[in-house]
Design a protein around this motif. Structure first.
Motif, PDB file in Angstrom:
ATOM      1  N   UNK A 134     -42.895  45.841 -85.924  1.00 58.13           N
ATOM      2  CA  UNK A 134     -42.701  45.020 -84.721  1.00 58.13           C
ATOM      3  C   UNK A 134     -41.223  45.024 -84.334  1.00 58.13           C
ATOM      4  N   UNK A 135     -40.846  45.993 -83.506  1.00 55.97           N
ATOM      5  CA  UNK A 135     -39.491  46.035 -82.954  1.00 55.97           C
ATOM      6  C   UNK A 135     -39.600  45.961 -81.437  1.00 55.97           C
ATOM      7  N   UNK A 136     -38.674  45.234 -80.834  1.00 58.68           N
ATOM      8  CA  UNK A 136     -38.738  45.008 -79.391  1.00 58.68           C
ATOM      9  C   UNK A 136     -37.342  45.137 -78.794  1.00 58.68           C
ATOM     10  N   UNK A 137     -37.284  45.733 -77.619  1.00 56.13           N
ATOM     11  CA  UNK A 137     -36.021  45.797 -76.895  1.00 56.13           C
ATOM     12  C   UNK A 137     -35.884  44.507 -76.094  1.00 56.13           C
ATOM     13  N   UNK A 138     -34.847  43.738 -76.415  1.00 60.18           N
ATOM     14  CA  UNK A 138     -34.657  42.419 -75.811  1.00 60.18           C
ATOM     15  C   UNK A 138     -33.217  42.245 -75.355  1.00 60.18           C
ATOM     16  N   UNK A 139     -33.028  41.248 -74.519  1.00 62.15           N
ATOM     17  CA  UNK A 139     -31.682  40.899 -74.058  1.00 62.15           C
ATOM     18  C   UNK A 139     -31.078  39.834 -74.966  1.00 62.15           C
TER      19      UNK A 139
END
Length: 351
Positions: free
Chosen positions: A11-16
């Motif tokens: 579970x990896x996510x590109x976030x701000x």
């Protein structure tokens, strides 16, 4: 800015999140232009390391200096640099002896591992992001010439120095037979590194056909893992390899590496292990008079020499690149790399 944030296994996510800022006079802010996914990142992805969620991944990055602290003397705004995966001061007892992986001032800090490997520096941001704060920037960043493009330069951040470190630790001599176990990106870089020392033959061992084919194109003799020991013995008059490099952090592969070496030979281990321990065949090693070398590569110390080799055309790691994805597709990059689909080799991310 945006970055690749670890939330848990697979579970990896590109976030701000908040932009990085200078915290000490020795810091620099680097705007990332190219990053990469490393095999050791998969240890987090698989849940092999008990790491807290919420940190930005990545320890392989190239970029442009955006800002420097007042004590930074070698770098200036607008300069292209590779950011070593290891943070090191360059001046302590260990750094002066070419061992930045043991840096006394940083505590052997590594980018992109959260608090677990940040040493004395607390929390370090990762490089699979739009920008990163680089502590001890004068030594941790290496200025790049225009002769090295971003795609080649990103290999200098970790896996090319790591593979070179493995070859150096193997004490390869002209005419040696070198066996390399694992033909992922580090193993393929190890083929290129080993060939710099003039061996008679490099034997590349893996169980994935497309990896073995790339190893062949790099000048190695490809062998399937199940046939490795018999083939190595057959090609060395029954002795075994002079040097064997374990380029994958897997207990089975490590044991196969140890068993492939001749009496008096050398085993060099550069694959990162997620497991805290393994069964080491110490009786075999004792009886065969083996030299065993293992450790975190001294990346910063090897970058200048490897950069010169790339500039001269003596090394070109770019054939290992299989995918270049926008940063927003980092999760897809991890999925592909983990599943070994689409003939994946080295996945780069472009912010």
């Amino acid at each position: 800015m945006k970055g690749t944030v670890f939330h848990g296994p697979r579970d990896v996510r590109v976030e701000r999140f908040e932009d990085p800022s200078l915290k000490t006079p020795e810091d620099a802010i680097v705007r990332i232009t190219r990053a990469a996914i490393c095999g050791s990142d998969l240890h987090f992805y698989h849940g092999a390391f008990p790491i807290e969620p919420g940190f930005v991944l990545g320890h392989e990055g190239v970029g442009v200096i955006e800002e420097v602290g007042r004590y930074v003397g070698r770098l200036k705004k607008g300069q292209r640099v590779v950011v070593s995966g290891l943070v090191a001061c360059g001046g302590c007892f260990f750094c002066r002896r070419g061992q930045p992986s043991q840096c006394a001032e940083s505590g052997s800090a590594v980018f992109g591992y959260g608090k677990a490997s940040a040493g004395k520096l607390g929390w370090l941001g990762g490089e699979q992001s739009e920008a990163v704060r680089v502590p001890m920037a004068d030594y941790t960043c290496y200025p790049l010439s225009d002769a090295i493009d971003d795609d080649a330069a990103v290999f200098l951040a970790d896996i090319l120095p790591t593979s070179f470190f493995g070859a150096v630790n193997g004490n390869i001599r002209p005419g040696d037979t070198v066996a390399i176990f694992g033909c992922g990106p580090v193993g393929l870089c190890a083929i290129m590194s080993a060939k710099l020392f003039g061996p008679a033959e490099v034997i590349a061992v893996d169980s994935i056909a497309y990896r073995l084919e790339l190893a062949r194109k790099l000048g190695a003799y490809p062998v399937n893992l199940g046939e490795a020991q018999a083939t190595i013995l057959a090609r060395t008059e029954g002795r075994g390899a002079d040097v064997a490099i374990a380029a994958v952090g897997n207990e089975g592969a490590l044991n196969a590496t140890i068993m492939s070496v001749r009496g008096g030979g050398t085993v060099s281990v550069i694959g990162a292990f997620g497991a805290p321990s393994f069964n080491f065949p110490i009786g075999h090693a004792f009886g065969r008079d083996l030299t065993f070398r293992i450790g975190l590569a001294n990346i910063n110390a090897h970058i200048p020499e490897l950069a010169r080799l790339i500039e001269r055309g003596a090394l070109d790691p770019r054939p290992l690149i299989s995918h270049v994805l926008p940063l927003d597709q980092a999760a897809k990059g991890y999925e592909i790399f983990d599943a070994r689909t689409d003939n994946v080799m080295k996945v780069l991310l472009k912010p």
